[in-house]
Design a protein around this motif. Structure first.
Motif, short mmCIF file in Angstrom:
data_model
loop_
_atom_site.label_atom_id
_atom_site.label_comp_id
_atom_site.label_asym_id
_atom_site.label_seq_id
_atom_site.Cartn_x
_atom_site.Cartn_y
_atom_site.Cartn_z
N ALA A 98 -7.87 -5.67 2.46
CA ALA A 98 -6.87 -6.72 2.24
C ALA A 98 -5.49 -6.13 1.98
O ALA A 98 -4.50 -6.86 1.92
CB ALA A 98 -7.29 -7.61 1.08
N GLY A 99 -5.41 -4.83 1.81
CA GLY A 99 -4.13 -4.19 1.56
C GLY A 99 -3.52 -4.58 0.23
O GLY A 99 -2.33 -4.87 0.14
N GLN A 100 -4.34 -4.56 -0.81
CA GLN A 100 -3.85 -4.93 -2.13
C GLN A 100 -3.00 -3.82 -2.73
O GLN A 100 -3.35 -2.65 -2.64
CB GLN A 100 -5.03 -5.21 -3.07
N ARG A 101 -1.89 -4.23 -3.34
CA ARG A 101 -1.04 -3.25 -4.04
C ARG A 101 -1.81 -2.69 -5.21
O ARG A 101 -2.46 -3.42 -5.96
CB ARG A 101 0.22 -3.92 -4.59
N THR A 102 -1.74 -1.37 -5.38
CA THR A 102 -2.43 -0.74 -6.51
C THR A 102 -1.45 -0.12 -7.50
O THR A 102 -1.85 0.27 -8.59
CB THR A 102 -3.39 0.36 -6.01
N GLY A 103 -0.22 -0.01 -7.14
CA GLY A 103 0.78 0.59 -8.01
C GLY A 103 1.77 1.39 -7.20
O GLY A 103 1.65 1.51 -5.98
N LEU A 104 2.74 1.91 -7.89
CA LEU A 104 3.77 2.72 -7.21
C LEU A 104 3.31 4.16 -7.06
O LEU A 104 2.50 4.66 -7.85
CB LEU A 104 5.07 2.68 -8.02
N ASN A 105 3.83 4.84 -6.07
CA ASN A 105 3.59 6.26 -5.86
C ASN A 105 4.53 7.00 -6.81
O ASN A 105 5.71 7.15 -6.53
CB ASN A 105 3.88 6.62 -4.40
N TYR A 106 3.98 7.43 -7.95
CA TYR A 106 4.83 8.00 -8.99
C TYR A 106 5.39 9.37 -8.65
O TYR A 106 6.42 9.77 -9.19
CB TYR A 106 4.14 7.96 -10.35
N ALA A 107 4.78 10.11 -7.75
CA ALA A 107 5.38 11.38 -7.32
C ALA A 107 6.72 11.09 -6.66
O ALA A 107 7.73 11.74 -6.94
CB ALA A 107 4.45 12.11 -6.36
N SER A 108 6.74 10.09 -5.82
CA SER A 108 7.99 9.71 -5.15
C SER A 108 8.97 9.07 -6.11
O SER A 108 10.17 9.33 -6.05
CB SER A 108 7.70 8.74 -4.00
N VAL A 109 8.47 8.21 -7.00
CA VAL A 109 9.34 7.54 -7.97
C VAL A 109 10.05 8.58 -8.84
O VAL A 109 11.27 8.53 -9.02
CB VAL A 109 8.53 6.55 -8.84
#
Length: 108
Positions: A56-67
């Protein structure tokens, strides 16, 4: 306003404005407090860094390495960087909670 002797017409007009403001409509713009402008701008700039999972392509969170990399490049003062990161984490939690609420409504 009544206590200060404002006319009833003015009190009614202000009450109406408050009621309208409390019900934002799709596409409405909203003010951001000056203390939060940098955090909101960062959160919006990082909107491409969401991670998704499942069919379903659910958001799991931000990519913190990139953030974290993005923050280090743009905010040189560590204390300010930590403040912005804390705000981003708060907004991320709110988005994930909203997503979960929407999934629950769709499942009902």
């Amino acid at each position: 306003m009544q206590a200060y002797g404002a006319p009833q017409a003015d009190i009614d007009r202000v009450a109406e404005q408050i009621a309208r403001a409390a019900k934002p409509q799709a596409g409405d713009r909203f003010p951001v407090h000056a203390d939060n402008e940098r955090t909101v701008a960062a959160f919006l700039a990082l909107r491409t860094q969401w991670q998704y999972a499942g069919l379903a392509g659910q958001r799991t969170g931000l990519n913190y390495a990139s953030v974290l990399s993005w923050l280090r490049e743009r905010i040189r003062i560590p204390r300010q960087r930590r403040q912005v990161l804390a705000g981003i984490e708060t907004m991320e939690k709110a988005v994930l909670a909203y997503d979960a609420e929407q999934r629950q409504k769709e499942g009902e």
